[in-house]
Design a protein around this motif. Structure first.
Motif, PDB file in Angstrom:
ATOM      1  N   LEU A 181      40.855 -81.447   7.824  1.00 50.48           N
ATOM      2  CA  LEU A 181      39.885 -81.052   8.810  1.00 50.48           C
ATOM      3  C   LEU A 181      40.290 -79.889   9.827  1.00 50.48           C
ATOM      4  O   LEU A 181      38.416 -79.135  10.082  1.00 50.48           O
ATOM      5  CB  LEU A 181      39.998 -81.746   9.843  1.00 50.48           C
ATOM      6  CG  LEU A 181      40.102 -81.911  11.413  1.00 50.48           C
ATOM      7  CD1 LEU A 181      38.776 -83.206  11.037  1.00 50.48           C
ATOM      8  CD2 LEU A 181      41.047 -82.637  12.108  1.00 50.48           C
ATOM      9  N   ALA A 182      41.035 -78.978   9.508  1.00 52.25           N
ATOM     10  CA  ALA A 182      40.618 -77.410   9.716  1.00 52.25           C
ATOM     11  C   ALA A 182      39.700 -76.617   9.063  1.00 52.25           C
ATOM     12  O   ALA A 182      38.465 -76.040   9.309  1.00 52.25           O
ATOM     13  CB  ALA A 182      41.908 -76.809   9.668  1.00 52.25           C
ATOM     14  N   GLU A 183      39.339 -76.573   8.009  1.00 52.80           N
ATOM     15  CA  GLU A 183      38.761 -75.984   6.422  1.00 52.80           C
ATOM     16  C   GLU A 183      36.930 -76.949   7.156  1.00 52.80           C
ATOM     17  O   GLU A 183      36.219 -75.719   7.111  1.00 52.80           O
ATOM     18  CB  GLU A 183      38.831 -76.822   5.140  1.00 52.80           C
ATOM     19  CG  GLU A 183      39.854 -76.388   4.695  1.00 52.80           C
ATOM     20  CD  GLU A 183      39.893 -76.620   3.220  1.00 52.80           C
ATOM     21  OE1 GLU A 183      39.765 -76.792   3.015  1.00 52.80           O
ATOM     22  OE2 GLU A 183      41.161 -75.642   2.930  1.00 52.80           O
ATOM     23  N   GLN A 184      36.533 -77.806   7.309  1.00 51.42           N
ATOM     24  CA  GLN A 184      35.280 -78.708   7.650  1.00 51.42           C
ATOM     25  C   GLN A 184      34.910 -77.966   8.950  1.00 51.42           C
ATOM     26  O   GLN A 184      33.894 -77.872   9.316  1.00 51.42           O
ATOM     27  CB  GLN A 184      35.252 -80.757   7.952  1.00 51.42           C
ATOM     28  CG  GLN A 184      35.723 -81.203   6.370  1.00 51.42           C
ATOM     29  CD  GLN A 184      35.910 -82.727   6.715  1.00 51.42           C
ATOM     30  OE1 GLN A 184      36.594 -82.534   7.192  1.00 51.42           O
ATOM     31  NE2 GLN A 184      35.474 -83.068   5.604  1.00 51.42           N
ATOM     32  N   THR A 189      31.982 -74.706  12.929  1.00 56.21           N
ATOM     33  CA  THR A 189      31.983 -74.088  13.797  1.00 56.21           C
ATOM     34  C   THR A 189      32.015 -72.615  14.169  1.00 56.21           C
ATOM     35  O   THR A 189      31.420 -71.411  14.707  1.00 56.21           O
ATOM     36  CB  THR A 189      32.967 -74.287  15.112  1.00 56.21           C
ATOM     37  OG1 THR A 189      34.279 -74.469  14.291  1.00 56.21           O
ATOM     38  CG2 THR A 189      32.981 -75.732  14.971  1.00 56.21           C
ATOM     39  N   LEU A 190      31.839 -72.093  12.897  1.00 64.05           N
ATOM     40  CA  LEU A 190      32.350 -70.447  13.001  1.00 64.05           C
ATOM     41  C   LEU A 190      30.944 -69.798  13.479  1.00 64.05           C
ATOM     42  O   LEU A 190      30.268 -70.347  13.282  1.00 64.05           O
ATOM     43  CB  LEU A 190      32.479 -69.725  11.406  1.00 64.05           C
ATOM     44  CG  LEU A 190      33.936 -70.457  10.793  1.00 64.05           C
ATOM     45  CD1 LEU A 190      33.957 -70.108   9.268  1.00 64.05           C
ATOM     46  CD2 LEU A 190      34.552 -69.334  11.650  1.00 64.05           C
ATOM     47  N   ALA A 191      31.515 -68.396  13.802  1.00 66.79           N
ATOM     48  CA  ALA A 191      30.020 -67.453  15.197  1.00 66.79           C
ATOM     49  C   ALA A 191      29.045 -67.057  13.974  1.00 66.79           C
ATOM     50  O   ALA A 191      29.067 -67.314  12.525  1.00 66.79           O
ATOM     51  CB  ALA A 191      30.404 -66.610  15.376  1.00 66.79           C
ATOM     52  N   ARG A 192      27.949 -67.203  14.285  1.00 68.04           N
ATOM     53  CA  ARG A 192      26.422 -67.268  12.985  1.00 68.04           C
ATOM     54  C   ARG A 192      27.148 -65.683  13.026  1.00 68.04           C
ATOM     55  O   ARG A 192      26.564 -65.235  14.085  1.00 68.04           O
ATOM     56  CB  ARG A 192      25.263 -67.475  14.019  1.00 68.04           C
ATOM     57  CG  ARG A 192      25.539 -69.345  13.692  1.00 68.04           C
ATOM     58  CD  ARG A 192      24.032 -70.272  13.999  1.00 68.04           C
ATOM     59  NE  ARG A 192      23.108 -69.034  15.674  1.00 68.04           N
ATOM     60  CZ  ARG A 192      24.053 -69.764  16.869  1.00 68.04           C
ATOM     61  NH1 ARG A 192      23.905 -70.855  16.181  1.00 68.04           N
ATOM     62  NH2 ARG A 192      23.587 -69.113  17.243  1.00 68.04           N
ATOM     63  N   ASP A 193      26.403 -65.353  12.349  1.00 68.49           N
ATOM     64  CA  ASP A 193      26.261 -63.761  11.677  1.00 68.49           C
ATOM     65  C   ASP A 193      24.821 -63.513  12.481  1.00 68.49           C
ATOM     66  O   ASP A 193      24.230 -63.637  12.488  1.00 68.49           O
ATOM     67  CB  ASP A 193      25.235 -63.410  10.016  1.00 68.49           C
ATOM     68  CG  ASP A 193      26.530 -63.686   8.732  1.00 68.49           C
ATOM     69  OD1 ASP A 193      27.592 -63.710   9.516  1.00 68.49           O
ATOM     70  OD2 ASP A 193      26.284 -64.366   7.621  1.00 68.49           O
ATOM     71  N   GLY A 194      25.481 -61.861  13.250  1.00 64.04           N
ATOM     72  CA  GLY A 194      24.127 -61.171  13.863  1.00 64.04           C
ATOM     73  C   GLY A 194      24.183 -61.763  15.360  1.00 64.04           C
ATOM     74  O   GLY A 194      23.937 -61.493  16.490  1.00 64.04           O
TER      75      GLY A 194
END
Length: 412
Positions: A181-184, A189-194
């Motif tokens: 679940l953490a990996e998914q 949700t990780l911030a987009r580049d830039g």
């Protein structure tokens, strides 16, 4: 699908698709019910179910013969054989889902139509089946896909990840499920580049995930096993290294506060017909999560026990009264150990002004704020008083809560 006719439970899962059932209509119960309704029923007949306000009619038709086979038999002779009908009055119909998400239909007969011993068989069968299916079985979050809580392309991915975690069916798989679940969620949700403000981006994504999560657990029946296992998944998720976004479930309290809306306290008419059930489901999950140690919101049990057991319920509607009491029993059931420990160790001098205000007593309890053995005893006594005031279907929850409290007392 299963329909109960007399003493028989007939498998009708092939008679109707899930989609048509959820739209509210059952048009036909097919030939797999043959022979269970009547021993005299022809082997090649089938059943049709018609419904109106007063009764259901099971119409038995013989397969239509070809025109060639019947030509001349009714010409100038006796009229055609009339269709046979068996009027079978049901009092209600209940849909359940088993552990394969297969819909089940249970039909209850009126007591005036059947001998009492047959009615007892119905009640026992339905009660046992309902209890079993409400505690186990797969969880579907399709409603959140169809009506997303948060807009955006990632919503469906979040729902898929949560649905998988809710359907963990073995305690041994919980650590693995938490990591997955953490990996998914990280990948979603990780911030987009830039991005101009990555920290803000992560906070917004985390808020969206938690909001969807809280909407998801409201779809899980209050006594379903999925609450316990999913709470353990979140407990492990909060302690995972390498996934800082979810460390300690940061930000979850804010989302929960936004979702903490008791329909029984609303001054406006409740528009959502499922609002009361969803509220009970949410309380069951948060209480279970508290019992795992993943959160430490010690005020929540007192808030709900105060609303349900320390305030007068006389002026409330039956539904509001039932909801308040049931929610109180859910907190005792799912986090009774925590409440009991707090009751034994709670001291007034340990509370500051803020805590004293948050943990204050209700109008019917004249003791001190916070947890105490005296307050515990009041709650138990009050449950006994309210048992006769709740609906009959809710009385078992009160009995279970009182039994749980007695058992905890016996351990000390």
């Amino acid at each position: 699908m299963v329909a109960a006719f007399g003493q028989h439970v007939v498998d009708l899962r092939h008679a109707i698709g899930r989609s048509s059932f959820h739209k509210g209509g059952v048009s036909a119960l097919h030939s797999c019910a043959r022979g269970h309704l009547s021993g005299q029923q022809p082997q090649n007949s089938f059943l049709l179910w018609h419904q109106d306000r007063r009764h259901e009619t099971l119409s038995r038709r013989h397969p239509r013969r070809s025109r060639r086979a019947t030509r001349g038999k009714n010409e100038g002779g006796s009229p055609p054989r009339p269709r046979q009908e068996l009027r079978y009055p049901f009092v209600s119909v209940c849909c359940l889902l088993d552990n394969l998400n297969t819909p089940h239909l249970l039909c209850y007969p009126r007591s005036s139509t059947f001998p009492q011993h047959q009615l007892a068989i119905f009640k026992a069968t339905i009660s046992t089946t309902t209890e079993k299916m409400s505690k186990t079985g797969s969880i579907s979050l399709q409603v959140l896909r169809d009506n997303p809580v948060e807009e955006g392309e990632t919503n469906a991915q979040v729902v898929d990840a949560l649905e998988a975690a809710l359907n963990v069916n073995d305690d041994a798989l919980i650590p693995q499920a938490a990591k997955r679940l953490a990996e998914q969620l990280d990948s979603i949700t990780l911030a987009r580049d830039g991005a101009a403000d990555k920290e803000s981006e992560v906070e917004n994504a985390r808020y969206n995930v938690y909001t969807t999560l809280l909407a998801a657990v409201q779809q899980v029946p209050a006594d379903h096993e999925a609450h316990r296992r999913f709470a353990l998944v979140l407990h492990d998720l909060a302690g995972l290294d390498g996934h800082p976004t979810w460390k300690g479930l940061e930000g979850f309290a804010i989302c929960n506060r936004d979702a903490w809306n008791d329909p029984s306290l609303s001054f406006e008419p409740v528009k959502d017909p499922e609002a009361y059930e969803k509220w009970c489901n949410l309380n069951a999950f948060v209480a279970t999560l508290l019992s795992t140690g993943a959160i430490s919101w010690r005020e929540l049990p007192i808030w709900e026990l105060r609303d349900g057991l320390e305030e007068s319920l006389e002026e409330l509607s039956q539904e509001n009264k039932d909801t308040r009491v049931v929610v109180a029993t859910l907190w005792i059931k799912h986090t009774g150990n925590f409440i009991w420990e707090q009751a034994l160790s709670g001291k007034l001098e340990d509370l500051d002004e803020t805590d004293s205000r948050m943990l204050r007593a209700g109008e019917l309890y004249h003791g001190q704020p916070g947890y105490s053995r005296d307050r515990w005893d009041f709650w138990k006594k009050r449950l006994g008083e309210l048992r006769s005031q709740v609906s009959e279907s809710r009385s078992s929850a009160v009995d279970e809560a009182i039994g749980a409290m007695t058992e905890l007392e016996g351990k000390n």
